[in-house]
Design a protein around this motif. Structure first.
Motif, PDB file in Angstrom:
ATOM      1  N   GLY A  80       0.582  -1.346  -0.100  1.00  0.00           N
ATOM      2  CA  GLY A  80       0.059  -0.146  -0.088  1.00  0.00           C
ATOM      3  C   GLY A  80       0.789   1.201   0.176  1.00  0.00           C
ATOM      4  O   GLY A  80       0.294   2.128  -0.720  1.00  0.00           O
ATOM      5  N   GLY A  81       1.956   1.356   0.694  1.00  0.00           N
ATOM      6  CA  GLY A  81       2.716   2.617   0.679  1.00  0.00           C
ATOM      7  C   GLY A  81       3.338   2.973  -0.549  1.00  0.00           C
ATOM      8  O   GLY A  81       3.412   3.856  -0.980  1.00  0.00           O
ATOM      9  N   ALA A  82       3.736   1.717  -1.530  1.00  0.00           N
ATOM     10  CA  ALA A  82       4.098   1.801  -2.979  1.00  0.00           C
ATOM     11  C   ALA A  82       3.082   2.533  -3.752  1.00  0.00           C
ATOM     12  O   ALA A  82       3.182   3.577  -4.584  1.00  0.00           O
ATOM     13  CB  ALA A  82       4.614   0.806  -3.444  1.00  0.00           C
ATOM     14  N   SER A  83       1.832   2.162  -3.658  1.00  0.00           N
ATOM     15  CA  SER A  83       0.637   2.499  -4.257  1.00  0.00           C
ATOM     16  C   SER A  83       0.307   4.033  -3.924  1.00  0.00           C
ATOM     17  O   SER A  83       0.125   4.920  -4.686  1.00  0.00           O
ATOM     18  CB  SER A  83      -0.661   1.930  -4.032  1.00  0.00           C
ATOM     19  N   LEU A  84       0.501   4.327  -2.585  1.00  0.00           N
ATOM     20  CA  LEU A  84       0.321   5.805  -2.093  1.00  0.00           C
ATOM     21  C   LEU A  84       1.507   6.656  -2.861  1.00  0.00           C
ATOM     22  O   LEU A  84       1.140   7.814  -3.393  1.00  0.00           O
ATOM     23  CB  LEU A  84       0.253   5.759  -0.602  1.00  0.00           C
ATOM     24  N   GLY A  85       2.670   6.541  -2.762  1.00  0.00           N
ATOM     25  CA  GLY A  85       3.691   6.819  -3.144  1.00  0.00           C
ATOM     26  C   GLY A  85       3.351   7.430  -4.853  1.00  0.00           C
ATOM     27  O   GLY A  85       3.692   8.431  -5.407  1.00  0.00           O
ATOM     28  N   PHE A  86       2.859   6.534  -5.468  1.00  0.00           N
ATOM     29  CA  PHE A  86       2.731   6.547  -6.939  1.00  0.00           C
ATOM     30  C   PHE A  86       1.749   7.416  -7.126  1.00  0.00           C
ATOM     31  O   PHE A  86       1.634   8.508  -7.903  1.00  0.00           O
ATOM     32  CB  PHE A  86       2.279   5.350  -7.719  1.00  0.00           C
ATOM     33  N   ALA A  87       0.511   7.576  -6.402  1.00  0.00           N
ATOM     34  CA  ALA A  87      -0.468   8.428  -6.440  1.00  0.00           C
ATOM     35  C   ALA A  87      -0.354   9.798  -6.199  1.00  0.00           C
ATOM     36  O   ALA A  87      -0.496  10.848  -6.626  1.00  0.00           O
ATOM     37  CB  ALA A  87      -1.813   7.803  -5.585  1.00  0.00           C
ATOM     38  N   LEU A  88       0.656   9.878  -4.924  1.00  0.00           N
ATOM     39  CA  LEU A  88       0.961  11.395  -4.644  1.00  0.00           C
ATOM     40  C   LEU A  88       2.018  11.735  -5.618  1.00  0.00           C
ATOM     41  O   LEU A  88       2.234  12.941  -5.827  1.00  0.00           O
ATOM     42  CB  LEU A  88       1.436  11.439  -3.265  1.00  0.00           C
ATOM     43  N   GLY A  89       2.781  11.030  -6.213  1.00  0.00           N
ATOM     44  CA  GLY A  89       3.713  11.614  -7.237  1.00  0.00           C
ATOM     45  C   GLY A  89       3.012  12.030  -8.473  1.00  0.00           C
ATOM     46  O   GLY A  89       3.489  13.190  -8.972  1.00  0.00           O
ATOM     47  N   GLN A  90       2.021  11.344  -8.867  1.00  0.00           N
ATOM     48  CA  GLN A  90       0.944  11.907  -9.833  1.00  0.00           C
ATOM     49  C   GLN A  90       0.275  13.157  -9.215  1.00  0.00           C
ATOM     50  O   GLN A  90       0.285  14.206 -10.123  1.00  0.00           O
ATOM     51  CB  GLN A  90       0.132  11.156 -10.541  1.00  0.00           C
TER      52      GLN A  90
END
Length: 280
Positions: free
Chosen positions: A60-70
């Motif tokens: 989940g942390g990786a998914s959150l990082g990808f979403a916040l990066g966008q």
């Protein structure tokens, strides 16, 4: 002969249909195309509803990082905030975004608004209402697997709201099952081995993601990337499929061997380890 009231209803219905037909179809909007000539990762515009699936909850942390990066790339002087929506019980279990970590990511914590809802219906209501706010650049909603309130009708309503408002909605999802939805884009994401430090190859470097596009507009081929985070945003690694950006596979061994303590062992130490293995 139809009654006057019936004629008025028919006329109103024709006007409604004509108004819908005058609006451009979402699939025909040029800046929503995800296909790139050179295979690099495209920078997506606002107004998209994106599902970000990862197989395991621990990612989940990786998914959150990808979403916040966008979402970070969508921030402007007028759209100054990003909302993060999470169930209250999930916040107690999985934690919340960490301010110093956001700063190291280049994301100002003051621009992230945390919303904790009691149940999924309230969370989806907040997401739909926030899409109407012109000061919001993006909304990241921690959805989970397959909540009952998020059926196709609800996803269709959210999809239309995102396209109309220009605010992007990122739905964080978990598991391998897929259900029908009206999302413009669907990703399958997994963590990837991080980059290397210039002065210490064994230390973790820049964050990386393995990303596969499962659903999108104007797809003409299977598309996947390994992305690396830089000061300027996401950078797709070239030729990673040819093994240039990932460790080379080693041939299998015929018998058990003791693990070396570190890559820095001298050749003499390695010889002694191999001799010990041969004596066993």
């Amino acid at each position: 002969m139809p009654a006057p009231d019936h004629q008025q209803r028919l006329a109103a219905l024709r006007d409604t249909i004509a108004d819908i037909e005058r609006k451009p179809a979402l699939a025909e909007t040029p800046d929503r195309s995800l296909d790139t000539n050179d295979g690099s990762f495209p920078r997506l515009s606002g107004g998209l509803m994106q599902e970000i699936f990862t197989d395991a909850l621990r990612n989940g942390g990786a998914s959150l990082g990808f979403a916040l990066g966008q979402a970070k790339t969508l921030l402007t002087a007028k759209r100054m905030a990003v909302l993060y929506l999470q169930l209250e019980k999930d916040g107690q279990t999985f934690g919340l975004p960490y301010g110093p970590g956001l700063k190291s990511f280049g994301f100002d914590p003051d621009q992230l608004i945390l919303v904790r809802a009691n149940d999924m219906r309230d969370l989806l209501w907040v997401a739909e209402e926030a899409l109407a706010c012109r000061a919001v650049a993006g909304i990241v909603a921690d959805i989970g697997a397959h909540p009952e309130p998020l059926d196709f009708t609800a996803s269709r309503r959210l999809s239309l709201r995102t396209a109309e408002s220009g605010t992007s909605l990122f739905l964080l999802r978990y598991g391998t099952e897929r259900q029908a939805s009206a999302a413009h884009v669907r990703w399958r994401l997994s963590p990837h081995r991080s980059g290397r430090r210039p002065f210490d190859e064994r230390a973790p470097g820049a964050a990386r993601w393995r990303l596969e596009l499962e659903k999108g507009i104007a797809i003409r081929r299977n598309m996947d990337w390994v992305l690396e985070w830089t000061e300027n945003g996401f950078n797709s690694l070239p030729d990673w499929k040819d093994g240039l950006s990932r460790p080379a596979a080693r041939p299998p061994v015929s018998r058990p061997h003791p693990a070396f303590l570190a890559n820095g062992l001298s050749q003499a130490a390695r010889s002694r380890s191999q001799a010990t293995a041969g004596a066993l």
